[in-house]
Design a protein around this motif. Structure first.
Motif, PDB file in Angstrom:
ATOM      1  N   PHE A  31       0.955  -1.194  -0.073  1.00 56.40           N
ATOM      2  CA  PHE A  31      -0.081   0.155   0.007  1.00 56.40           C
ATOM      3  C   PHE A  31       0.824   1.185  -0.107  1.00 56.40           C
ATOM      4  O   PHE A  31       0.604   2.173  -0.392  1.00 56.40           O
ATOM      5  CB  PHE A  31      -1.134   0.129   1.117  1.00 56.40           C
ATOM      6  N   ARG A  32       2.016   1.150   0.803  1.00 50.26           N
ATOM      7  CA  ARG A  32       2.810   2.239   0.762  1.00 50.26           C
ATOM      8  C   ARG A  32       3.452   2.562  -0.763  1.00 50.26           C
ATOM      9  O   ARG A  32       3.544   3.851  -0.999  1.00 50.26           O
ATOM     10  CB  ARG A  32       4.071   2.196   1.755  1.00 50.26           C
ATOM     11  N   VAL A  33       3.863   1.662  -1.397  1.00 56.24           N
ATOM     12  CA  VAL A  33       4.342   1.668  -2.646  1.00 56.24           C
ATOM     13  C   VAL A  33       3.286   2.222  -3.704  1.00 56.24           C
ATOM     14  O   VAL A  33       3.537   3.120  -4.511  1.00 56.24           O
ATOM     15  CB  VAL A  33       5.017   0.201  -3.201  1.00 56.24           C
ATOM     16  N   THR A  34       2.090   1.766  -3.401  1.00 56.10           N
ATOM     17  CA  THR A  34       1.041   2.305  -4.370  1.00 56.10           C
ATOM     18  C   THR A  34       0.754   3.752  -3.966  1.00 56.10           C
ATOM     19  O   THR A  34       0.401   4.512  -5.069  1.00 56.10           O
ATOM     20  CB  THR A  34      -0.238   1.544  -4.220  1.00 56.10           C
ATOM     21  N   SER A  35       0.731   4.034  -2.878  1.00 54.46           N
ATOM     22  CA  SER A  35       0.453   5.453  -2.220  1.00 54.46           C
ATOM     23  C   SER A  35       1.314   6.351  -3.038  1.00 54.46           C
ATOM     24  O   SER A  35       1.044   7.363  -3.676  1.00 54.46           O
ATOM     25  CB  SER A  35       0.193   5.685  -0.983  1.00 54.46           C
ATOM     26  N   ALA A  36       2.774   6.043  -2.831  1.00 51.01           N
ATOM     27  CA  ALA A  36       3.974   6.715  -3.256  1.00 51.01           C
ATOM     28  C   ALA A  36       3.756   6.659  -4.896  1.00 51.01           C
ATOM     29  O   ALA A  36       4.025   7.888  -5.651  1.00 51.01           O
ATOM     30  CB  ALA A  36       5.139   6.155  -2.840  1.00 51.01           C
ATOM     31  N   ARG A  37       3.524   5.760  -5.648  1.00 52.77           N
ATOM     32  CA  ARG A  37       3.708   5.591  -6.988  1.00 52.77           C
ATOM     33  C   ARG A  37       2.400   6.730  -7.466  1.00 52.77           C
ATOM     34  O   ARG A  37       2.866   7.635  -8.605  1.00 52.77           O
ATOM     35  CB  ARG A  37       2.888   4.357  -7.559  1.00 52.77           C
ATOM     36  N   LYS A  38       1.148   6.916  -6.772  1.00 57.65           N
ATOM     37  CA  LYS A  38       0.348   7.766  -7.191  1.00 57.65           C
ATOM     38  C   LYS A  38       0.673   9.228  -6.762  1.00 57.65           C
ATOM     39  O   LYS A  38       0.450  10.315  -7.814  1.00 57.65           O
ATOM     40  CB  LYS A  38      -0.940   7.440  -6.773  1.00 57.65           C
ATOM     41  N   ARG A  39       1.162   9.396  -5.897  1.00 61.28           N
ATOM     42  CA  ARG A  39       1.521  10.661  -5.130  1.00 61.28           C
ATOM     43  C   ARG A  39       2.747  11.180  -5.758  1.00 61.28           C
ATOM     44  O   ARG A  39       2.826  12.579  -5.958  1.00 61.28           O
ATOM     45  CB  ARG A  39       1.702  10.661  -3.641  1.00 61.28           C
ATOM     46  N   LEU A  40       3.576  10.398  -6.249  1.00 57.71           N
ATOM     47  CA  LEU A  40       4.990  10.957  -7.070  1.00 57.71           C
ATOM     48  C   LEU A  40       5.009  10.854  -8.543  1.00 57.71           C
ATOM     49  O   LEU A  40       6.019  11.255  -9.046  1.00 57.71           O
ATOM     50  CB  LEU A  40       6.129  10.271  -6.403  1.00 57.71           C
ATOM     51  N   GLY A  41       4.186  10.054  -9.069  1.00 56.70           N
ATOM     52  CA  GLY A  41       3.881  10.130 -10.496  1.00 56.70           C
ATOM     53  C   GLY A  41       4.947   9.257 -11.142  1.00 56.70           C
ATOM     54  O   GLY A  41       5.303   9.499 -12.176  1.00 56.70           O
ATOM     55  N   VAL A  42       4.662   8.108 -10.775  1.00 54.75           N
ATOM     56  CA  VAL A  42       5.306   7.074 -11.428  1.00 54.75           C
ATOM     57  C   VAL A  42       4.556   6.090 -11.801  1.00 54.75           C
ATOM     58  O   VAL A  42       3.804   5.357 -10.988  1.00 54.75           O
ATOM     59  CB  VAL A  42       6.408   6.185 -10.532  1.00 54.75           C
ATOM     60  N   GLU A  43       4.198   5.985 -13.103  1.00 50.17           N
ATOM     61  CA  GLU A  43       3.209   5.316 -13.714  1.00 50.17           C
ATOM     62  C   GLU A  43       3.624   3.811 -14.005  1.00 50.17           C
ATOM     63  O   GLU A  43       4.826   3.589 -14.149  1.00 50.17           O
ATOM     64  CB  GLU A  43       2.562   5.855 -15.190  1.00 50.17           C
ATOM     65  N   LEU A  44       2.522   2.845 -13.809  1.00 53.67           N
ATOM     66  CA  LEU A  44       2.797   1.533 -14.146  1.00 53.67           C
ATOM     67  C   LEU A  44       2.997   1.350 -15.563  1.00 53.67           C
ATOM     68  O   LEU A  44       2.354   2.248 -16.394  1.00 53.67           O
ATOM     69  CB  LEU A  44       1.508   0.625 -14.004  1.00 53.67           C
ATOM     70  N   PRO A  45       3.735   0.558 -16.153  1.00 53.61           N
ATOM     71  CA  PRO A  45       4.118  -0.833 -15.603  1.00 53.61           C
ATOM     72  C   PRO A  45       5.588  -0.785 -15.035  1.00 53.61           C
ATOM     73  O   PRO A  45       6.079  -1.480 -14.659  1.00 53.61           O
ATOM     74  CB  PRO A  45       4.035  -1.864 -16.675  1.00 53.61           C
ATOM     75  N   SER A  46       6.282   0.598 -15.007  1.00 52.49           N
ATOM     76  CA  SER A  46       7.356   1.002 -14.459  1.00 52.49           C
ATOM     77  C   SER A  46       7.875   0.247 -12.896  1.00 52.49           C
ATOM     78  O   SER A  46       6.748   0.852 -12.109  1.00 52.49           O
ATOM     79  CB  SER A  46       7.725   2.343 -14.653  1.00 52.49           C
TER      80      SER A  46
END
Length: 149
Positions: A31-46
């Motif tokens: 959940f921390r990774v998912t939250s950071a991904r959204k908040r910090l702008g790193v898109e999947l699938p990277s």
């Protein structure tokens, strides 16, 4: 070849509880990774932000640290579960205690790494004392099954 009977002690419930707790720790990290991904702008699938971009952008660097904290835990999870399950057959309270120390170390590791300063991950190094305990209980179990102890 002779067969051994494995008797699961009633205290093995501690081991099962520690295993269940580990699933919650992994989910919390995810959940921390998912939250950071959204908040910090790193898109999947990277899996990670590009290294060159992370050197220039502190948000991308921070995301990589959060992701690395989670990934590092996943890399050692199989041996943790194996040691917990096997070591717990003969030493359930000790294996469970070792597992709890390991998990607490992983939480401290993740919190430290998630600051963006990778050196702060060292706050969780005490968790390896739990893993070493689990290794010892696993060796003891193996030796007792093999009639060495």
């Amino acid at each position: 070849m002779s067969l051994s009977t494995i008797i699961v002690p009633s205290e093995y419930s501690y081991v099962i509880g520690t295993f269940v707790a580990s699933a919650f720790v992994l989910q919390w990290m995810g959940f921390r990774v998912t939250s950071a991904r959204k908040r910090l702008g790193v898109e999947l699938p990277s899996l990670y932000a590009d290294a060159a971009e992370a050197r220039k952008d502190k948000d991308k660097h921070l995301f990589n640290c959060v992701q690395r904290g989670h990934q590092n835990t996943i890399e050692s999870y199989a041996q943790f579960v194996g040691f917990l399950a096997i070591g717990g057959l003969k030493h359930p309270p000790l294996a469970s205690a070792g597992g709890v120390v390991y998990l607490a170390g992983r939480i401290a590791f993740m919190l430290g790494y998630s600051t963006g300063d990778p050196s702060r991950r060292r706050a969780g190094m005490f968790g390896y004392l739990g893993l070493i305990t689990l290794l010892g209980t696993t060796i003891s179990t193996a030796l007792s099954i093999g009639k060495f102890l």
